[in-house]
Design a protein around this motif. Structure first.
Motif, mmCIF file in Angstrom:
data_model
loop_
_atom_site.group_PDB
_atom_site.id
_atom_site.type_symbol
_atom_site.label_atom_id
_atom_site.label_comp_id
_atom_site.label_asym_id
_atom_site.label_seq_id
_atom_site.Cartn_x
_atom_site.Cartn_y
_atom_site.Cartn_z
ATOM 1 N N VAL A 39 14.467 31.925 5.849
ATOM 2 C CA VAL A 39 15.159 30.690 6.242
ATOM 3 C C VAL A 39 14.443 29.532 5.566
ATOM 4 O O VAL A 39 13.242 29.351 5.743
ATOM 5 N N VAL A 40 15.158 28.759 4.735
ATOM 6 C CA VAL A 40 14.506 27.671 4.007
ATOM 7 C C VAL A 40 14.787 26.309 4.625
ATOM 8 O O VAL A 40 14.097 25.336 4.347
ATOM 9 N N ARG A 41 15.798 26.232 5.453
ATOM 10 C CA ARG A 41 16.072 24.950 6.085
ATOM 11 C C ARG A 41 16.975 25.139 7.289
ATOM 12 O O ARG A 41 17.834 26.012 7.293
ATOM 13 N N ARG A 42 16.729 24.312 8.298
ATOM 14 C CA ARG A 42 17.654 24.227 9.429
ATOM 15 C C ARG A 42 18.078 22.776 9.547
ATOM 16 O O ARG A 42 17.243 21.876 9.465
ATOM 17 N N THR A 43 19.367 22.574 9.731
ATOM 18 C CA THR A 43 19.891 21.216 9.816
ATOM 19 C C THR A 43 20.751 21.097 11.061
ATOM 20 O O THR A 43 21.497 22.012 11.390
ATOM 21 N N ARG A 62 21.306 25.344 -2.170
ATOM 22 C CA ARG A 62 20.004 25.973 -1.950
ATOM 23 C C ARG A 62 20.073 27.412 -1.471
ATOM 24 O O ARG A 62 19.156 28.188 -1.692
#
Lengths: 416, 416
Positions: A39-43, A62
């Motif tokens: 997981v590279v990002r949570r928004t 991404r």
């Protein structure tokens, strides 16, 4: 092999305004991590067209996989579906299968369907419809713009069902994932730092490709072993060898592995030995009975429970003696002993468990402050007791007592 | 007045990997929302230079205020400080005040300070140093690029202390904030879309500065009204007027407001009328009793509960007739009626509630599939029943039944 990259997008004003805590993103993170997806990002964005479209556009650049939760209800403020259609430039059309499913969902519950609900079966033409068997908003799977996308409702149990049934099994089909093996040892009755002291030498000698994590939760500590490699079978064997090495040092605290809970572990013990259980709960107010009966098939070993919230009913229903209550009080070793024996007799069970204490926030005295709790386990010809001195927090006291009672049973059972 | 926009950036691999749950962002959301600052996005990124810089650059474009947590420890993987210096193009220099504070922190605790810790007192030259009195990583406040920025440690109590002591008091000084008022109407027994149908005209006629959100959860729907303005008293009155307008259309479903739960609402009803309650739980296995007793002070109206998990104990403990069970089965209207009356008698209470059903996953038949559940509420001289047709999921069936039973009681109580 470069890692598969995932992003999680949670949609909803109620998240940004702090009205609801987003447990979904955390759960999804854990599940993806277990499977070697990074997981590279949570928004988190609100119910706002531009913000949602921007989040989609950024994620697309991404990530190989984008998991979206929320914004899928039947009302006007739910924007996910129309915006996904807009983002992928495909129309929303009636999906007969989805309309049939939502219609059936209502019919089964004997409820009338509204036009708004029928519209929940209209989906972007470019998505694959994923049935949501526990709710009305369907899952939607997209393979667009070189990325995989899944849109799910924000209701946690609906999201989890779609993840478990559809998304997680799909990952190894669409991605080349590293081999990762996890084994979790479940312990109870020992704190994290004591456990760490007990197994320090073993932990320090672990090979580099096997990692250990301590995962403490209410009254429990989970030991998670994670192995990285390329050969599942070999990795499984290595991890099993490590477990066999450490077990002699901690086996009195170990009640199970992986998905096992204290409730299911106890159920297994009872089932295997053809024994039965009954509960007398005062301060825990039915919570232990709830835990025990949350296990499918528990009716084969669980006879029943009584919550005698007042002394009168401790006497009348489970035969605690008036003198015992008068002399020692409801929160006493003498009383829990009689409660455990009384409920065992009432329900004609092999074991009787009991709790009595001051859960709080009120009701404490100088000699019995809030958090003073007695528990007991009665069997044929024996009874064991324990005194707990817990916290000021009512709910925490209830939960910790439940764990302690089930653990007391586990210990009693193994001794007798 | 356009709203002040804020973004929250949480930094740390341990968040993305699901090892730690991010409670900080939720807490910050709540605090900002209360003060009329609109959180427009929350982002979580890992310990990765490019991802962090990207998040800063994106936030700068959108937000008036950016709150950053995490990535401030003394070790190499903590990147927030050097990247903020890079982003604002200003050097990291020794901040004598900050070095003195971190030195003092270690001295006070009798621990030796390391060179790495001393470096925690070196800060970007363009920041305002904000002392962290409960930890070693300082807060850093920036007024750069037309945006206010605050960097804080990820440890929740350190972050909260910096927010409470510095950031939150600063907001009214630097921003012109609106007055925001929230009121939440709690409903039960009606789905989101039916509720929306019922109140559509009212919803469409809401003034622009009052917004409505539907917040569904298991068996409940919350209606949140949020008003924006400049005069608290006037806004409170306007929202109250709107509630008064909509109430006649939905009042049979409304059990309370704001923090109230179904359990506390029922407790209030019982307390106010000096009445008492007892429970006979079969398929819910003690869960309703747990909900009722989770309310502090429930002992003043809750007499007790029985979980008669087998027919034998339905007969022996709460006097369900053998003929009733033989003729109609345990899952029947006749049986729950006798259960509710029997438990009322056993515990000498004013009301008796009962549940009996097939929670699943096994035990269903053609005529009584999994999810078939009967519930009853008995009072002096009356009894009301309801049949539920729920899901295949055991835990969900237990939870939904509990809500339905408590709601049946609420309805019974109001009628009798």
């Amino acid at each position: 092999m470069s890692p598969v990259k995932a992003e999680i997008i949670a949609i909803g004003d109620e998240l940004l305004y702090g009205q609801i805590i987003d447990t979904n993103s955390h759960w999804i993170s854990q599940e993806l991590d277990l499977r070697g997806v990074r997981v590279v990002r949570r928004t988190t964005v609100g119910d706002n067209r531009e913000d949602i479209l921007k989040a989609f556009a950024e994620a697309e650049k991404r990530a190989d996989l984008v998991l979206i939760t929320g914004g899928l209800g039947p009302t006007q403020d739910d924007l996910t579906k129309p915006l996904m259609a807009e983002f992928f430039d495909c129309p929303i059309v009636e999906n007969p299968e989805a309309v049939a499913a939502v219609t059936e969902f209502f019919k089964k519950r004997g409820r009338e369907i509204t036009p708004l609900n029928i519209l929940q079966g209209h989906l972007p033409a470019c998505c694959i419809y994923v049935p949501n068997v526990v709710g009305t908003a369907p899952g939607m799977w997209f393979e667009e713009k070189n990325t995989y996308w899944m849109s799910m409702p924000g209701v946690p149990h609906e999201m989890k069902k779609l993840m478990n049934d559809f998304v997680l099994p799909k990952l190894p089909e669409i991605f080349s994932l590293p081999v990762i093996v996890h084994q979790v040892i479940k312990t109870v009755g020992i704190g994290e730092s004591w456990l760490a002291d007990l197994i320090r030498d073993w932990e320090n000698a672990l090979p580099d490709h096997i990692r250990l994590a301590y995962l403490p939760s209410l009254g429990h500590v989970k030991l998670r072993l994670t192995g990285f490699g390329s050969d599942t079978e070999k990795l499984n064997q290595e991890i099993q060898d490590q477990i066999n090495l450490v077990l002699p040092q901690i086996d009195q605290y170990v009640y199970g592995y992986n998905e096992e809970t204290l409730e299911t572990a106890i159920g297994k013990l009872l089932k295997k030995s053809n024994k039965t259980l009954a509960l007398a709960e005062s301060c825990t107010g039915g919570y232990i009975s709830h835990l025990v009966t949350s296990v499918p098939g528990s009716s084969s070993y669980f006879q029943g429970a009584v919550v005698p919230y007042h002394n009168q009913f401790k006497q009348e229903v489970i035969e605690v003696k008036k003198e015992t209550l008068e002399k020692h009080g409801a929160v006493s070793e003498e009383t829990v002993i009689e409660m455990s024996q009384g409920v065992k007799k009432l329900f004609q069970s092999d074991f009787g468990l009991a709790s009595s204490g001051i859960a709080g926030p009120d009701g404490g005295t100088e000699t019995k402050p809030v958090g003073t709790i007695w528990i007991a386990c009665a069997g044929d010809g024996f009874v064991e007791t324990k005194k707990l001195q817990l916290t000021q927090d009512r709910m925490l006291n209830i939960q910790l007592t439940a764990v302690a009672v089930l653990n007391l049973f586990r210990i009693c059972f193994s001794k007798n």
